[in-house]
Write a protein that holds these residues in place. Sequence first.
Motif, PDB file in Angstrom:
ATOM      1  N   GLN A  26       0.832  -1.203   0.000  1.00  0.00           N
ATOM      2  CA  GLN A  26       0.000   0.000   0.000  1.00  0.00           C
ATOM      3  C   GLN A  26       0.864   1.249   0.000  1.00  0.00           C
ATOM      4  O   GLN A  26       2.008   1.226   0.459  1.00  0.00           O
ATOM      5  CB  GLN A  26      -0.943   0.000   1.206  1.00  0.00           C
ATOM      6  CG  GLN A  26      -0.242   0.026   2.549  1.00  0.00           C
ATOM      7  CD  GLN A  26      -1.217  -0.130   3.712  1.00  0.00           C
ATOM      8  OE1 GLN A  26      -2.170  -0.890   3.636  1.00  0.00           O
ATOM      9  NE2 GLN A  26      -0.965   0.597   4.781  1.00  0.00           N
ATOM     10  N   SER A  27       0.328   2.332  -0.513  1.00  0.00           N
ATOM     11  CA  SER A  27       1.089   3.578  -0.580  1.00  0.00           C
ATOM     12  C   SER A  27       1.173   4.273   0.769  1.00  0.00           C
ATOM     13  O   SER A  27       2.155   4.948   1.061  1.00  0.00           O
ATOM     14  CB  SER A  27       0.477   4.519  -1.621  1.00  0.00           C
ATOM     15  OG  SER A  27      -0.873   4.783  -1.301  1.00  0.00           O
ATOM     16  N   ALA A  28       0.187   4.088   1.613  1.00  0.00           N
ATOM     17  CA  ALA A  28       0.171   4.744   2.924  1.00  0.00           C
ATOM     18  C   ALA A  28       1.016   3.974   3.941  1.00  0.00           C
ATOM     19  O   ALA A  28       1.322   2.788   3.755  1.00  0.00           O
ATOM     20  CB  ALA A  28      -1.265   4.834   3.426  1.00  0.00           C
ATOM     21  N   THR A  29       1.361   4.644   5.011  1.00  0.00           N
ATOM     22  CA  THR A  29       2.052   4.012   6.130  1.00  0.00           C
ATOM     23  C   THR A  29       1.118   2.993   6.769  1.00  0.00           C
ATOM     24  O   THR A  29      -0.081   3.226   6.890  1.00  0.00           O
ATOM     25  CB  THR A  29       2.445   5.073   7.184  1.00  0.00           C
ATOM     26  OG1 THR A  29       3.267   6.048   6.548  1.00  0.00           O
ATOM     27  CG2 THR A  29       3.178   4.455   8.347  1.00  0.00           C
ATOM     28  N   VAL A  30       1.666   1.864   7.202  1.00  0.00           N
ATOM     29  CA  VAL A  30       0.877   0.829   7.862  1.00  0.00           C
ATOM     30  C   VAL A  30       0.497   1.326   9.251  1.00  0.00           C
ATOM     31  O   VAL A  30       1.355   1.731  10.035  1.00  0.00           O
ATOM     32  CB  VAL A  30       1.663  -0.493   7.946  1.00  0.00           C
ATOM     33  CG1 VAL A  30       0.888  -1.536   8.724  1.00  0.00           C
ATOM     34  CG2 VAL A  30       2.014  -0.994   6.542  1.00  0.00           C
ATOM     35  N   SER A  31      -0.807   1.295   9.555  1.00  0.00           N
ATOM     36  CA  SER A  31      -1.283   1.808  10.832  1.00  0.00           C
ATOM     37  C   SER A  31      -2.663   1.229  11.114  1.00  0.00           C
ATOM     38  O   SER A  31      -3.432   1.002  10.176  1.00  0.00           O
ATOM     39  CB  SER A  31      -1.357   3.336  10.757  1.00  0.00           C
ATOM     40  OG  SER A  31      -1.815   3.879  11.959  1.00  0.00           O
ATOM     41  N   PRO A  32      -3.003   0.995  12.389  1.00  0.00           N
ATOM     42  CA  PRO A  32      -2.195   1.143  13.595  1.00  0.00           C
ATOM     43  C   PRO A  32      -1.245  -0.043  13.775  1.00  0.00           C
ATOM     44  O   PRO A  32      -1.540  -1.149  13.335  1.00  0.00           O
ATOM     45  CB  PRO A  32      -3.247   1.157  14.711  1.00  0.00           C
ATOM     46  CG  PRO A  32      -4.354   0.301  14.170  1.00  0.00           C
ATOM     47  CD  PRO A  32      -4.362   0.548  12.682  1.00  0.00           C
ATOM     48  N   VAL A  33      -0.126   0.193  14.419  1.00  0.00           N
ATOM     49  CA  VAL A  33       0.876  -0.834  14.674  1.00  0.00           C
ATOM     50  C   VAL A  33       1.063  -0.959  16.179  1.00  0.00           C
ATOM     51  O   VAL A  33       1.246   0.049  16.868  1.00  0.00           O
ATOM     52  CB  VAL A  33       2.218  -0.485  13.992  1.00  0.00           C
ATOM     53  CG1 VAL A  33       3.289  -1.494  14.375  1.00  0.00           C
ATOM     54  CG2 VAL A  33       2.052  -0.413  12.485  1.00  0.00           C
TER      55      VAL A  33
END
Length: 149
Positions: A135-142
């Motif tokens: 995915q282009s977005a940051t992985v969240s929530p972590v």
Amino acid sequence: MTLRITLAALSLAVLGTTAATADSESSAACPAPGQRFKSPTSPAIFLVDPDNRARWIPNETVYFSLWETYDGIVILNDFSACFGSFTNLNGAHLVKSASSPQVFIWDSRYGAYRWIINEAVFNKYAFSWRKVRVQSATVSPVTTERWDF
């Protein structure tokens, strides 16, 4: 909320799995983190997570979000002494950001993604690299709880 169900109470529709049967000596041992297993009398498939918990894989959608085939599932005659109960692996899938090499697994127990710390751990669980969603977005929530063993 964590779903906890006794292994004896579980009843599912047959998934049509094919799996290797453990020999009598190894079937007495408890499965280790990374192992997928099932009983010979139930279609329910479980994964032992890094916290040494049995995680029930609730359906084929979740299963095939992590693995390509049913290869590698061990059939155990009795694992009730190993795990009195289990938690659900609802919605589990693999994801990474296009800008980072880190791969994460969605863990409904934490309501967040857990970082799979390295390729050796990823391969220990026999996850499929082809199943990792980029995915282009940051992985969240972590969560700070890593998938590390």
